[in-house]
Design an enzyme around this catalytic site. Sequence first.
Site, mmCIF file in Angstrom:
data_model
loop_
_atom_site.group_PDB
_atom_site.id
_atom_site.type_symbol
_atom_site.label_atom_id
_atom_site.label_comp_id
_atom_site.label_asym_id
_atom_site.label_seq_id
_atom_site.Cartn_x
_atom_site.Cartn_y
_atom_site.Cartn_z
ATOM 1 N N GLU A 1 -40.834 0.500 -62.853
ATOM 2 C CA GLU A 1 -40.729 1.488 -62.124
ATOM 3 C C GLU A 1 -41.736 2.555 -62.050
ATOM 4 O OE1 GLU A 1 -36.808 3.484 -62.124
ATOM 5 O OE2 GLU A 1 -37.549 4.986 -61.034
ATOM 6 N N LYS B 1 -28.928 7.502 -65.422
ATOM 7 C CA LYS B 1 -30.084 6.676 -65.131
ATOM 8 C C LYS B 1 -31.324 7.208 -65.487
ATOM 9 C CE LYS B 1 -32.594 3.884 -62.336
ATOM 10 N NZ LYS B 1 -34.189 4.012 -62.203
ATOM 11 N N ASP C 1 -31.532 -5.675 -77.167
ATOM 12 C CA ASP C 1 -30.658 -5.856 -76.394
ATOM 13 C C ASP C 1 -30.343 -4.686 -74.920
ATOM 14 O OD1 ASP C 1 -28.254 -6.480 -74.589
ATOM 15 O OD2 ASP C 1 -27.449 -7.777 -76.373
ATOM 16 N N HIS D 1 -43.981 10.436 -57.201
ATOM 17 C CA HIS D 1 -44.119 9.003 -56.955
ATOM 18 C C HIS D 1 -45.015 8.469 -55.979
ATOM 19 C CE1 HIS D 1 -40.566 7.448 -58.920
ATOM 20 N NE2 HIS D 1 -39.863 8.233 -58.454
HETATM 21 P P1 NAD Z 1 -29.125 -11.541 -86.425
HETATM 22 O O1 NAD Z 1 -28.114 -12.431 -86.756
HETATM 23 O O2 NAD Z 1 -30.264 -12.367 -85.634
HETATM 24 O O3 NAD Z 1 -30.145 -10.832 -87.649
HETATM 25 C C1 NAD Z 1 -29.317 -10.201 -88.500
HETATM 26 C C2 NAD Z 1 -29.329 -10.805 -89.834
HETATM 27 O O4 NAD Z 1 -30.689 -10.675 -90.218
HETATM 28 C C3 NAD Z 1 -28.535 -10.079 -90.751
HETATM 29 O O5 NAD Z 1 -27.065 -10.695 -90.659
HETATM 30 C C4 NAD Z 1 -28.960 -10.365 -92.104
HETATM 31 O O6 NAD Z 1 -28.468 -11.569 -92.618
HETATM 32 C C5 NAD Z 1 -30.585 -10.292 -91.681
HETATM 33 N N1 NAD Z 1 -31.556 -9.273 -92.427
HETATM 34 C C6 NAD Z 1 -32.670 -9.473 -92.989
HETATM 35 N N2 NAD Z 1 -33.202 -8.335 -93.045
HETATM 36 C C7 NAD Z 1 -32.307 -7.304 -92.809
HETATM 37 C C8 NAD Z 1 -32.338 -5.829 -92.592
HETATM 38 N N3 NAD Z 1 -33.272 -5.088 -93.236
HETATM 39 N N4 NAD Z 1 -31.337 -5.355 -92.110
HETATM 40 C C9 NAD Z 1 -30.086 -6.001 -91.537
HETATM 41 N N5 NAD Z 1 -30.098 -7.527 -91.465
HETATM 42 C C10 NAD Z 1 -30.971 -8.111 -92.147
HETATM 43 O O7 NAD Z 1 -28.931 -10.551 -85.360
HETATM 44 P P2 NAD Z 1 -27.805 -9.337 -84.920
HETATM 45 O O8 NAD Z 1 -28.520 -8.077 -85.037
HETATM 46 O O9 NAD Z 1 -26.598 -9.606 -85.635
HETATM 47 O O10 NAD Z 1 -27.516 -9.713 -83.252
HETATM 48 C C11 NAD Z 1 -28.335 -9.422 -82.400
HETATM 49 C C12 NAD Z 1 -28.204 -10.121 -81.208
HETATM 50 O O11 NAD Z 1 -26.831 -10.673 -81.057
HETATM 51 C C13 NAD Z 1 -29.116 -9.715 -79.937
HETATM 52 O O12 NAD Z 1 -29.884 -10.719 -79.532
HETATM 53 C C14 NAD Z 1 -27.843 -9.446 -79.201
HETATM 54 O O13 NAD Z 1 -28.342 -9.700 -77.769
HETATM 55 C C15 NAD Z 1 -26.664 -10.329 -79.510
HETATM 56 N N6 NAD Z 1 -25.431 -10.260 -79.078
HETATM 57 C C16 NAD Z 1 -24.826 -9.065 -78.449
HETATM 58 C C17 NAD Z 1 -23.612 -9.037 -77.892
HETATM 59 C C18 NAD Z 1 -22.969 -7.823 -77.627
HETATM 60 O O14 NAD Z 1 -23.774 -6.598 -77.535
HETATM 61 N N7 NAD Z 1 -22.017 -7.513 -77.237
HETATM 62 C C19 NAD Z 1 -22.660 -9.967 -78.273
HETATM 63 C C20 NAD Z 1 -23.135 -11.151 -79.000
HETATM 64 C C21 NAD Z 1 -24.601 -11.320 -79.220
#
Ligand code: NAD
Length: 439
Positions: A105, A279, A295, A393
């Site tokens: 945008e 928004k 996300d 704009h």
């Molecule tokens: P992830 O599982 O890829 O990473 C998190 C992991 O990284 C932790 O479990 C830990 O083991 C490790 N880690 C290493 N260093 C860390 C630090 N300094 N702090 C924290 N963890 C560390 O990712 P996530 O963050 O658990 O999940 C994010 C993803 O989930 C996004 O891609 C999102 O789109 C997706 N998702 C979102 C939803 C929702 O929002 N409703 C539902 C399902 C999946």
Amino acid sequence: MIYGKLKKVNCVASHDMVGEKSSRISGFYRLEMEERLSKVADFSGLSEEEKNLFLKNGELSLAIDRSIADRMIENVIGIFELPLGIATNFRINGKDYLIPMAIEETSVVAAASNAARIARVRGGFTAWASEPLMIGQIQVLRIKDKEKALRSIQENKVKILELANAQDKVLVNLGGGAKDIEVRFLDDMMVLHLLVDVRDAMGANVVNTMCEAVAPMIEELTGGKVRLRIVSNLADKRLAGARAVFDKDAMGGEDVVNAFLEGYRFATLDPYRAATHNKGIMNGIDAVVIATGNDWRAIEAGAHSYAARTGKYQPLTKYWKDEDGNLVGEIELPIAIGTVGGASSLHRKAQICKKILGVKSAKELAEIIASVGLAQNFAALLALSTVGIQKGHMELHAQNIAVMAGAKGEQIDVIAQRMIEEGKIRLDRAKELMKELYG
Ligand code: NAD
């Protein structure tokens, strides 16, 4: 690149304090794209390879992006690009930042930079973020004795938390992990909230894994049937906020502050207006969330559900006048953001954007994002309550229309300028002018 005037001017980076990096770069928008990138690279210490990834799209960078994209989602046929801009002038908690924003945008990046310039007059933004506590929900059905089920959960809380924490030793070793349990009853169902400190992750995967792992134990303890086990995007235990004082003279005087507050009040009274108000906030927030590989649907869901938490949809910002007549603005919303995990660890350009920001933690990133949301909202309301939103704009909009009519290179500016002078920014007029001037 088709937009913007490619006039070269001297670009001055001011230094608020000797030897300190400053994001106050006047004339940044007038530089050529390569020059802008060089400024950002100097500020953030980007390597040649990192710089090349943005502009050259050489074979190596494409190869990396392709293979990663193919692993990120299913049925990949290519990569969908967005422009990446840099908002200047941001000073947050006493530190200067250049802010990468991925957005399609027009005017958003310029508006954020302008708001940050005005906020800077009185020291910039003061931002904060809570502990990174995410909520995992476990839905339990067919409970016969609610009191007994509740007691059983309370008595076995430590056991449940231990089982949850056994799923992620890395997180626990970093000081995170499942910390507490809350129980709610909704009609005939019991809903258990697992509160997980996710440190620098967005946390959805971690939380979902933990909820699924403890579900059989919850069934055993309650005698009920577990159905859903999933993170909540109403992350109201993971809030971030920012505040700034906008100098009345830098805004254009007391009358402008009053006009601003009159415009703001509309959003507090009317959900139709509040939706657009919020928004505008998300214009800034999403752009940084996307640039850092996070996300944005999760952030959107969190923001709007938080805006409606009282049962009435409200603006996410508050404004008032201080005793000297300056405008004070404040924002607060859930910001479930990660600097590790998810796409933010896979996407090469998102990693470089984090390097441009120089962020060390998810907390710092959340504070930046809250500040950008406030800046964006301030800029939109300032324009709306004075000259109107269309004026800013106009130029880029006219250029877009010129491109749609087939203009290329210098023709774009010529056609756009003519349409602005005539006050007719329309596709049919752009096509006529193309015929008239270029045959
Ligand atoms: P992830 O599982 O890829 O990473 C998190 C992991 O990284 C932790 O479990 C830990 O083991 C490790 N880690 C290493 N260093 C860390 C630090 N300094 N702090 C924290 N963890 C560390 O990712 P996530 O963050 O658990 O999940 C994010 C993803 O989930 C996004 O891609 C999102 O789109 C997706 N998702 C979102 C939803 C929702 O929002 N409703 C539902 C399902 C999946």
